[in-house]
Design a protein around this motif. Structure first.
Motif: not given
Length: 749
Positions: A376-393
């Protein structure tokens, strides 16, 4: 150009290696390749078959070979694509075409199809009344009258119902069929492993971040852009909901989806989430299905009866003809790499299958493999992120306990003082907890504290594991012997096991907390077909307070009432002779920690260790993937390990130690020669290491040696593998020696 085609006639037949060789006419040589459907002369008729191999090697006298007629145009059956995929696997991972085909296409099992028979009335109402009156007059035709009465009411009846509930014999049914009073309709019923489930419907809506991820992928899908995405989402961030939304979009486009889940996490709980949303469109494939069930799932997918296949890596080969999406959940899991030939990786193979179908791939994990994150860092994959838990727990609070300090303070228990205090607190609050230990059995090895002797397996170069029944067991070959009471070497009575197994923990917890309801989940308690589900269901129903287990308890399960996770031997996986050790430890700790605080109450995690300063443990405590990645990738760079370089392990095995020694030296010598003479490898940086004994140099009386090859370009390794295959095939020195290839191995050798 290759002149001969090896063709297979029945792709699902048990004897997959039964191929027939044909000449390829000159005008077809550029078009005939693995997977194409061709018309061939077969006896006195023309039939169709699949090309499984294109070769220069003739198997008979050329004069005896017939030319194939032509390539079948039009709709290409799904088998063609799967054969082409098998050929790609054979090229990239080694082994024979036959081994690759058997991996990709299930063999038609000698299991009877389930037939459903229905009895249908053929008479009109008037005719039936007339015939019934005739039967009722005769005492010998009472059973016929009974059956006819039932048929007049229902018009159609199930055959089994008639024979078992109405007690009417098959002979009576047959005679009524002969008299043309009824017809017996036969239909095939496919075994369906999820037909006992009841859908509870689906009521979730995505949060803003989840929706943004879904939009990003679906917009590309709608524009016909297919990519590989890496979805990095913290534990509890709702990755499964994202998968389901993407699947719904795929199905709406008239396409199908495959969802890969590690076998260990493929539980009732996981399947229900998909079933509630998609109902009968879902099926599963896993090792607990019978051969008949497995083959029926293959047919159901091929016939278009289902749109979603869920399962471990074998589900990747579901014969969907219009595949739009492949999801690999917990993509960092080692079980996605096959340990049998061909040693394929499901991630790379999924990307190749998706390329053939113009489909998308989503790789999901809270702790992505270094390989995927690097790509992903090399650009071969596209990086998608979920940085928080559901309902911001909030993520759970992690505390590291130094076991050396515990010992200094006089605590000899495997449970630290802090963990015991928190367990007491949770029991009082009627909350649940999980204790995680990466072990199996009561103890590890047995050793003598007087002379250092370790009890080993006489057939394998490994220590025996002590089990509760007073037996020592080899986990490689199954050898057993009674546990010694005296040291076999020096006679000392100070011989004992390293007591840190799940059974031992269960015993300790029950003694310390007699009021606690304790469940244990490890290899020994989950041997039966439904034992996983039963244990997890009991825990989910809050019928137990403590779940103790090996790594199978930390795989993606969601228990809202769990507010405490204790990791009892965090550094046990650090001391393995494998360059993945730190990565595995970080992933296990992070995944285990992620089981806590997924409900309304916040969670606590206790990490017990003898190495509190190790970066894998410190970064897991902070759930800081980026920091771990930076330190680990630097180490891999310095050592020229994957993913920076690629690694090929050549494993040579034989029952004859001398012959193995000789053959391995020949392999190494041929590799050195190839590096000097092969033009395509000139100027490439390639390291050869070995030959050396494997980490376990003998298993079940078979000796093992390894050679390592490191280089940046994967295709260099494929080229060297092909050269070795040619060399070994024609060399008599390898008659009693097996040579196997493992690209970028996941486990130490």
């Amino acid at each position: 150009m290759a002149k001969y085609a090896n063709v297979i006639v029945d792709i699902s037949h048990e004897k997959l290696d039964k191929t027939f060789q044909y000449l390829i006419p000159e005008e077809l040589q550029s078009e005939v390749k693995e997977g194409v459907l061709v018309e061939i002369p077969f006896g006195h008729r023309n039939i169709t078959g699949y090309v499984v191999e294109v070769t220069d090697e003739v198997e008979f006298e050329e004069s005896r070979l017939k030319p194939l007629h032509n390539i079948k145009k039009g709709s290409v059956p799904i088998e063609s694509q799967l054969i082409a995929l098998a050929a790609w696997m054979r090229r990239n991972y080694g082994g024979t075409m036959n081994q690759a085909l058997k991996t990709v296409i299930p063999i038609k099992q000698k299991t009877k199809a389930i037939e459903r028979k229905t009895l249908r009335l053929l008479l009109s109402r008037e005719e039936a009344i007339h015939t019934l009156a005739k039967y009722e007059e005769n005492k010998r035709t009472v059973a016929r009258a009974k059956l006819l009465r039932e048929l007049m009411e229902e018009m159609e009846l199930d055959y089994t119902l008639v024979t078992q509930k109405l007690h009417i014999s098959p002979a009576i049914i047959k005679s009524l069929e002969k008299e043309q009073i009824l017809a017996i309709d036969v239909s095939t019923e496919y075994r369906n492993p999820v037909n006992h489930l009841e859908s509870k419907g689906y009521h979730l809506t995505l949060n803003e971040r989840q929706q943004a991820v879904v939009d990003q992928v679906t917009e590309n899908m709608d524009e016909g852009i297919s990519k590989t995405y890496l979805l990095k989402g913290v534990t509890g961030s709702g990755k499964t909901e994202v998968y389901m939304e993407l699947i719904a979009h795929t199905i709406a486009m008239g396409k199908q989806a495959i969802v890969l889940i590690p076998e260990i996490a493929l539980t009732y709980q996981t399947v229900m989430r998909f079933y509630n949303r998609f109902g009968d469109k879902v099926s599963i494939m896993n090792s607990r299905l019978s051969p008949g069930e497995r083959y029926d799932q293959y047919l159901r997918a091929k016939n278009g009866d289902i749109d979603i296949m869920i399962g471990p890596r074998s589900a990747l080969f579901a014969p969907f003809s219009n595949l739009g999406l492949i999801i690999i959940d917990e993509e960092h899991e080692t079980s996605y790499k096959s340990e049998t030939v061909p040693r394929y990786h499901a991630r790379e193979t999924a990307i190749e299958r998706a390329r053939m179908n113009h489909a998308s791939v989503v790789l999901g994990s809270a702790t992505p493999s270094l390989d995927s994150y690097y790509a992903a860092k090399q650009g071969e994959y596209e990086l998608l992120e979920l940085t928080q838990r559901v309902q911001e727990k909030p993520l759970p609070t992690c505390e590291v306990i130094d076991l050396r300090e515990e010992l200094k303070n006089g605590n000899r228990s495997i449970l630290s003082e802090k963990l015991q205090m928190l367990m007491e607190d949770r029991l009082n609050k009627k909350q649940q907890m999980m204790l995680f230990l990466n072990r199996r059995g009561v103890a590890g090895f047995m050793s003598c504290r007087s002379c250092g002797y370790v009890v080993k397996c006489p057939h394998c170069d490994v220590s025996l594991s002590q089990h509760n029944n007073g037996r020592m067991v080899c986990h490689y070959c199954g050898y057993e012997e009674p546990a010694p009471t005296k040291c076999p070497s020096c006679g000392s009575k100070y011989i004992s096991g390293f007591k840190a197994g799940t059974q031992k923990i269960e015993q300790i917890v029950k003694e310390r907390f007699p009021q606690a309801r304790v469940l244990r989940m490890d290899f020994d308690t989950t041997r039966t077909k439904d034992s996983y589900e039963e244990i997890l269901q009991t825990f989910a129903n809050q019928e137990a307070d403590v779940l103790i287990g090996t790594q199978m308890i930390v795989k993606g399960h969601d228990f809202p009432n769990v507010t405490l996770v204790g990791i009892l031997a965090a550094d046990m996986s650090l001391h393995v002779s494998d360059f993945h050790a730190a990565e595995r430890t970080f992933q296990l700790l992070t995944q285990a920690a992620g089981r806590a605080g997924r409900g309304d109450e916040p969670g606590d995690v206790i990490i017990q260790t003898y190495n509190p300063e190790h970066y894998a443990i410190l970064t897991a405590q902070e759930q800081d993937y980026e920091s771990f990645y930076e330190q680990e990738v630097t180490y891999r760079m310095l050592m020229s390990y994957p993913p920076i370089w690629n690694l090929l392990v050549i494993m040579c095995t034989s029952e004859q130690e001398g012959q193995l020694e000789f053959a391995t030296k020949k392999v190494f010598g041929h590799l050195e020669k190839t590096l000097k003479t092969e033009e395509r490898l000139q100027g490439e940086r390639i390291q050869l290491i070995g030959p050396a004994n494997a980490t376990i140099s003998k298993v079940n009386d078979v000796y093992r040696k390894v050679i390592y090859i490191k280089t940046k370009e994967y295709q260099n390794l494929v080229l060297l593998k092909e050269q070795m295959e040619w060399y070994i095939r024609d060399n008599k020195d390898f008659q009693n020696v097996s040579v196997q290839f493992d690209f970028n191995p996941m486990n130490g050798f």
